[in-house]
Structure formats: structure tokens, C-alpha cells
Design a protein around this motif. Sequence first.
Motif, mmCIF file in Angstrom:
data_model
loop_
_atom_site.group_PDB
_atom_site.id
_atom_site.type_symbol
_atom_site.label_atom_id
_atom_site.label_comp_id
_atom_site.label_asym_id
_atom_site.label_seq_id
_atom_site.Cartn_x
_atom_site.Cartn_y
_atom_site.Cartn_z
ATOM 1 N N LEU A 177 17.899 -7.828 -5.324
ATOM 2 C CA LEU A 177 16.484 -7.857 -4.976
ATOM 3 C C LEU A 177 15.717 -7.085 -6.029
ATOM 4 O O LEU A 177 16.078 -5.951 -6.367
ATOM 5 C CB LEU A 177 16.242 -7.225 -3.605
ATOM 6 N N ILE A 178 14.663 -7.693 -6.551
ATOM 7 C CA ILE A 178 13.875 -7.065 -7.606
ATOM 8 C C ILE A 178 12.454 -6.866 -7.109
ATOM 9 O O ILE A 178 11.810 -7.795 -6.620
ATOM 10 C CB ILE A 178 13.878 -7.941 -8.876
ATOM 11 N N HIS A 179 11.974 -5.626 -7.247
ATOM 12 C CA HIS A 179 10.602 -5.295 -6.874
ATOM 13 C C HIS A 179 10.035 -4.367 -7.939
ATOM 14 O O HIS A 179 10.633 -3.342 -8.257
ATOM 15 C CB HIS A 179 10.564 -4.602 -5.512
ATOM 16 N N GLY A 180 8.922 -4.753 -8.500
ATOM 17 C CA GLY A 180 8.286 -3.921 -9.524
ATOM 18 C C GLY A 180 9.150 -3.747 -10.759
ATOM 19 O O GLY A 180 9.117 -2.699 -11.386
ATOM 20 N N GLY A 181 9.945 -4.761 -11.077
ATOM 21 C CA GLY A 181 10.794 -4.704 -12.269
ATOM 22 C C GLY A 181 12.069 -3.903 -12.095
ATOM 23 O O GLY A 181 12.800 -3.685 -13.048
ATOM 24 N N ASP A 202 12.416 4.479 0.855
ATOM 25 C CA ASP A 202 12.995 5.187 -0.296
ATOM 26 C C ASP A 202 12.718 4.440 -1.597
ATOM 27 O O ASP A 202 12.558 5.050 -2.653
ATOM 28 C CB ASP A 202 14.516 5.339 -0.148
ATOM 29 N N SER A 203 12.672 3.119 -1.504
ATOM 30 C CA SER A 203 12.425 2.283 -2.685
ATOM 31 C C SER A 203 10.938 2.148 -2.986
ATOM 32 O O SER A 203 10.548 1.381 -3.856
ATOM 33 C CB SER A 203 13.034 0.894 -2.468
ATOM 34 N N LYS A 204 10.115 2.894 -2.231
ATOM 35 C CA LYS A 204 8.666 2.917 -2.406
ATOM 36 C C LYS A 204 8.024 1.543 -2.209
ATOM 37 O O LYS A 204 7.137 1.137 -2.959
ATOM 38 C CB LYS A 204 8.292 3.510 -3.763
ATOM 39 N N ILE A 205 8.501 0.833 -1.199
ATOM 40 C CA ILE A 205 7.921 -0.458 -0.849
ATOM 41 C C ILE A 205 7.077 -0.224 0.392
ATOM 42 O O ILE A 205 7.600 0.030 1.469
ATOM 43 C CB ILE A 205 9.021 -1.510 -0.595
ATOM 44 N N MET A 206 5.773 -0.239 0.206
ATOM 45 C CA MET A 206 4.859 0.065 1.295
ATOM 46 C C MET A 206 3.773 -0.988 1.369
ATOM 47 O O MET A 206 3.410 -1.590 0.367
ATOM 48 C CB MET A 206 4.238 1.434 1.077
ATOM 49 N N SER A 207 3.236 -1.171 2.568
ATOM 50 C CA SER A 207 2.145 -2.135 2.741
ATOM 51 C C SER A 207 0.885 -1.583 2.089
ATOM 52 O O SER A 207 0.730 -0.383 1.897
ATOM 53 C CB SER A 207 1.916 -2.406 4.222
#
Length: 120
Positions: free
Chosen positions: A58-62, A73-78
Motif C-alpha cells: 500500500l502506497i500513500h504519499g509516496g 501511526d502512518s499519519k493517514i487522517m481525514s
Amino acid sequence: MSQREERVELKFRIYDGTDIGHSSYASSMTVATLKKRLLSEWPQAKTVTPKTVNEVKLIHGGKVLENSKTLADSKIMSFGNLPGGVITMHVVVQPTVAKEKKAKNQKDMQKMNSCSCTIL
């Protein structure tokens, strides 16, 4: 008073541009649990289908997300109450066969790179 758990709305884009798994997820959910859910929802008609959680990245923000971390923890916030505030993550399938083949090719390359000299 019980505190309401933070939720994040996510969708996942696979290699051919199809979106899967569009839903609201708890920020306390681990990446590994999220991958298991994606495996269960994976379209079976696709040419590339992962068999295990370890084959899915899974890739988020590169950045590739680590299995042991939670979404928080992965800093994935709405993004608050923005309309259409759905976060899109990219899904890459990396079969384990490719890793085994790479290890075999490295052994072959070591044999090919060796040289010897003979003085007559």
C-alpha cells in the motif's frame, strides 16, 4: 462519555485504475488488517491477483506502509468535513516468485563475473 473513534474514508486504486475497498476505516486499524480486507474484496477477474498479504504493498504519499503500523501511526487522517474527502491509496502487487528469481539470478551473475588467468 465514550469517545468516538476517529474514522478515515479510503479507497484503493489497483494497477489498472480500478478502485476497490471504498469505505470508512478506523484509524486504529493496522495496515496488515487492511490488506487482509482488500484481499477478500479483490476482483477475481483481474489478471494479477495477490495470494497473501505480503504480496500487497500500500502506497500513500509516496511511502510504502508497514504492516505493523496503524493508519494513525502512518499519519493517514481525514481532512475534516471536506466534501469528497476520500483518501486514495495505490495498491501494488509484488508476487514472491520475483524475489526467488532475483536470488537465483544473483548466483548466476557471480559465476559469470568470475574470471581466471592462465600463464603458459
